[in-house]
Design a protein around this motif. Structure first.
Motif, PDB file in Angstrom:
ATOM      1  N   GLU A 158     120.247  -6.129  27.860  1.00 53.11           N
ATOM      2  CA  GLU A 158     119.842  -4.891  28.519  1.00 53.11           C
ATOM      3  C   GLU A 158     118.818  -5.106  29.636  1.00 53.11           C
ATOM      4  O   GLU A 158     118.426  -4.143  30.296  1.00 53.11           O
ATOM      5  CB  GLU A 158     119.280  -3.899  27.493  1.00 53.11           C
ATOM      6  CG  GLU A 158     120.294  -3.420  26.488  1.00 53.11           C
ATOM      7  CD  GLU A 158     121.395  -2.561  27.095  1.00 53.11           C
ATOM      8  OE1 GLU A 158     121.126  -1.816  28.053  1.00 53.11           O
ATOM      9  OE2 GLU A 158     122.531  -2.635  26.607  1.00 53.11           O
ATOM     10  N   ASN A 160     113.848  -4.875  23.835  1.00 60.60           N
ATOM     11  CA  ASN A 160     114.002  -6.251  23.345  1.00 60.60           C
ATOM     12  C   ASN A 160     115.445  -6.602  22.988  1.00 60.60           C
ATOM     13  O   ASN A 160     115.722  -7.223  21.967  1.00 60.60           O
ATOM     14  CB  ASN A 160     113.052  -6.557  22.184  1.00 60.60           C
ATOM     15  CG  ASN A 160     112.615  -8.016  22.231  1.00 60.60           C
ATOM     16  OD1 ASN A 160     112.341  -8.542  23.301  1.00 60.60           O
ATOM     17  ND2 ASN A 160     112.579  -8.675  21.096  1.00 60.60           N
ATOM     18  N   ILE A 161     116.360  -6.226  23.886  1.00 56.17           N
ATOM     19  CA  ILE A 161     117.760  -6.646  23.817  1.00 56.17           C
ATOM     20  C   ILE A 161     118.015  -7.451  25.096  1.00 56.17           C
ATOM     21  O   ILE A 161     117.927  -6.894  26.204  1.00 56.17           O
ATOM     22  CB  ILE A 161     118.730  -5.441  23.773  1.00 56.17           C
ATOM     23  CG1 ILE A 161     118.454  -4.546  22.578  1.00 56.17           C
ATOM     24  CG2 ILE A 161     120.175  -5.897  23.848  1.00 56.17           C
ATOM     25  CD1 ILE A 161     119.046  -5.002  21.268  1.00 56.17           C
ATOM     26  N   ASN A 187     122.444 -10.230  19.656  1.00 58.24           N
ATOM     27  CA  ASN A 187     121.682 -10.051  18.420  1.00 58.24           C
ATOM     28  C   ASN A 187     120.624  -8.979  18.635  1.00 58.24           C
ATOM     29  O   ASN A 187     119.650  -9.197  19.342  1.00 58.24           O
ATOM     30  CB  ASN A 187     121.021 -11.361  17.991  1.00 58.24           C
ATOM     31  CG  ASN A 187     120.287 -11.228  16.682  1.00 58.24           C
ATOM     32  OD1 ASN A 187     120.366 -10.201  16.007  1.00 58.24           O
ATOM     33  ND2 ASN A 187     119.566 -12.259  16.306  1.00 58.24           N
ATOM     34  N   ALA A 188     120.797  -7.844  18.006  1.00 59.82           N
ATOM     35  CA  ALA A 188     119.843  -6.735  18.158  1.00 59.82           C
ATOM     36  C   ALA A 188     118.798  -6.710  17.053  1.00 59.82           C
ATOM     37  O   ALA A 188     117.879  -5.888  17.100  1.00 59.82           O
ATOM     38  CB  ALA A 188     120.595  -5.405  18.186  1.00 59.82           C
ATOM     39  N   HIS A 207     122.377  -5.969  12.710  1.00 58.50           N
ATOM     40  CA  HIS A 207     123.296  -5.647  13.805  1.00 58.50           C
ATOM     41  C   HIS A 207     124.649  -6.259  13.457  1.00 58.50           C
ATOM     42  O   HIS A 207     124.791  -7.472  13.377  1.00 58.50           O
ATOM     43  CB  HIS A 207     122.725  -6.241  15.105  1.00 58.50           C
ATOM     44  CG  HIS A 207     123.645  -6.154  16.269  1.00 58.50           C
ATOM     45  ND1 HIS A 207     123.661  -7.121  17.245  1.00 58.50           N
ATOM     46  CD2 HIS A 207     124.556  -5.245  16.644  1.00 58.50           C
ATOM     47  CE1 HIS A 207     124.541  -6.802  18.171  1.00 58.50           C
ATOM     48  NE2 HIS A 207     125.105  -5.660  17.823  1.00 58.50           N
ATOM     49  N   ARG A 231     128.035  -6.693  14.990  1.00 60.83           N
ATOM     50  CA  ARG A 231     128.736  -6.577  16.282  1.00 60.83           C
ATOM     51  C   ARG A 231     130.157  -6.075  16.106  1.00 60.83           C
ATOM     52  O   ARG A 231     130.616  -5.219  16.855  1.00 60.83           O
ATOM     53  CB  ARG A 231     128.773  -7.923  17.000  1.00 60.83           C
ATOM     54  CG  ARG A 231     127.433  -8.372  17.506  1.00 60.83           C
ATOM     55  CD  ARG A 231     127.515  -9.692  18.196  1.00 60.83           C
ATOM     56  NE  ARG A 231     128.175  -9.525  19.507  1.00 60.83           N
ATOM     57  CZ  ARG A 231     128.423 -10.522  20.325  1.00 60.83           C
ATOM     58  NH1 ARG A 231     128.093 -11.754  20.000  1.00 60.83           N
ATOM     59  NH2 ARG A 231     129.006 -10.308  21.490  1.00 60.83           N
ATOM     60  N   ALA A 240     114.975  -5.706  17.469  1.00 63.52           N
ATOM     61  CA  ALA A 240     114.782  -4.817  18.619  1.00 63.52           C
ATOM     62  C   ALA A 240     114.315  -3.451  18.122  1.00 63.52           C
ATOM     63  O   ALA A 240     114.290  -3.189  16.920  1.00 63.52           O
ATOM     64  CB  ALA A 240     116.089  -4.684  19.404  1.00 63.52           C
ATOM     65  N   PHE A 281     112.011  -9.765  27.485  1.00 62.49           N
ATOM     66  CA  PHE A 281     112.653 -10.045  26.203  1.00 62.49           C
ATOM     67  C   PHE A 281     111.797 -11.081  25.499  1.00 62.49           C
ATOM     68  O   PHE A 281     111.466 -12.124  26.072  1.00 62.49           O
ATOM     69  CB  PHE A 281     114.070 -10.567  26.423  1.00 62.49           C
ATOM     70  CG  PHE A 281     114.766 -10.976  25.155  1.00 62.49           C
ATOM     71  CD1 PHE A 281     115.236 -10.022  24.266  1.00 62.49           C
ATOM     72  CD2 PHE A 281     114.945 -12.306  24.836  1.00 62.49           C
ATOM     73  CE1 PHE A 281     115.871 -10.385  23.091  1.00 62.49           C
ATOM     74  CE2 PHE A 281     115.588 -12.684  23.666  1.00 62.49           C
ATOM     75  CZ  PHE A 281     116.048 -11.720  22.795  1.00 62.49           C
ATOM     76  N   VAL A 339     116.853   1.187  24.110  1.00 60.59           N
ATOM     77  CA  VAL A 339     116.424   0.101  23.230  1.00 60.59           C
ATOM     78  C   VAL A 339     115.480  -0.818  23.991  1.00 60.59           C
ATOM     79  O   VAL A 339     115.539  -0.906  25.214  1.00 60.59           O
ATOM     80  CB  VAL A 339     117.611  -0.728  22.681  1.00 60.59           C
ATOM     81  CG1 VAL A 339     118.398   0.059  21.669  1.00 60.59           C
ATOM     82  CG2 VAL A 339     118.496  -1.228  23.797  1.00 60.59           C
ATOM     83  N   TRP A 382     125.954  -6.800  22.522  1.00 58.27           N
ATOM     84  CA  TRP A 382     124.662  -7.441  22.301  1.00 58.27           C
ATOM     85  C   TRP A 382     124.840  -8.657  21.399  1.00 58.27           C
ATOM     86  O   TRP A 382     125.481  -8.581  20.351  1.00 58.27           O
ATOM     87  CB  TRP A 382     123.677  -6.483  21.664  1.00 58.27           C
ATOM     88  CG  TRP A 382     123.394  -5.249  22.482  1.00 58.27           C
ATOM     89  CD1 TRP A 382     123.525  -5.102  23.837  1.00 58.27           C
ATOM     90  CD2 TRP A 382     122.930  -3.996  21.987  1.00 58.27           C
ATOM     91  NE1 TRP A 382     123.164  -3.842  24.216  1.00 58.27           N
ATOM     92  CE2 TRP A 382     122.794  -3.123  23.096  1.00 58.27           C
ATOM     93  CE3 TRP A 382     122.612  -3.505  20.727  1.00 58.27           C
ATOM     94  CZ2 TRP A 382     122.346  -1.820  22.976  1.00 58.27           C
ATOM     95  CZ3 TRP A 382     122.174  -2.205  20.607  1.00 58.27           C
ATOM     96  CH2 TRP A 382     122.033  -1.377  21.725  1.00 58.27           C
TER      97      TRP A 382
END
Length: 169
Positions: free
Chosen positions: A96, A92-93, A13-14, A37, A39, A17, A104, A90, A11
């Motif tokens: 995904e 708003n990623i 930027n989570a 988040h 990474r 989310a 999003f 999840v 991802w």
């Protein structure tokens, strides 16, 4: 596990989310806003939320209803201190988005990216997008015998990250 770590690391930027996690027995869900988040460490840190369920989460070595997913020694004793949980997803990623109807939200420029199914929409210039802003659609305090007729209500905004009490059960 490695699959989840790889997914989280993919991802971009989570932050901002929302993670939804179901209780291991499936009878309630909790939601948390992701505050940060990392990474490289495949790590998420949570902020608001988590007050939706009516029962505490527990670890494998604390619960009487431990399932077969918790590690045991040769004598059958639980030797696992992982948090027991059910399925999760999840929202708003960007990475995904994979099913028509998902979206999003880009907060920095207030843009919504919507994944469309081209067979559902003949002309996307005639689309209506509803963004609810009210949490409470109608509130009546201190009144008796109120009747509301011939009015429909829909599309209140989500409130699951806000603090609220859970009735005893």
């Amino acid at each position: 596990d490695d699959e989840i770590g790889t997914r989280i690391a993919s991802w971009s930027n989570a932050t901002g989310a929302v993670l939804h996690a179901r209780h291991s027995q499936g009878w309630f869900s909790n939601m948390w806003e992701i505050n940060s988040h990392n990474r490289s460490a495949s790590e998420l840190r949570f902020g608001r939320g988590g007050s939706q369920g009516g029962r505490s989460w527990c670890k494998c070595d604390q619960c009487t209803y431990v399932g077969p997913w918790c590690k045991r020694d040769d004598d059958g004793n639980v030797v696992d201190d992982r948090l027991i949980g059910g399925g999760w997803f999840v929202e708003n990623i960007l990475e995904e988005l994979d099913v028509a109807g998902e979206f999003f939200y880009v907060e920095s420029n207030r843009t919504i990216l919507l994944l469309l199914n081209s067979t559902d929409i003949e002309d996307d210039t005639d689309m209506t997008l509803i963004v609810p802003v009210l949490a409470t659609l109608i509130k009546i305090d201190g009144a008796d015998k109120v009747t509301i007729k011939n009015v429909g209500f829909r599309d209140a905004r989500t409130t699951y990250l806000e603090k609220h009490g859970v009735p005893s059960g």
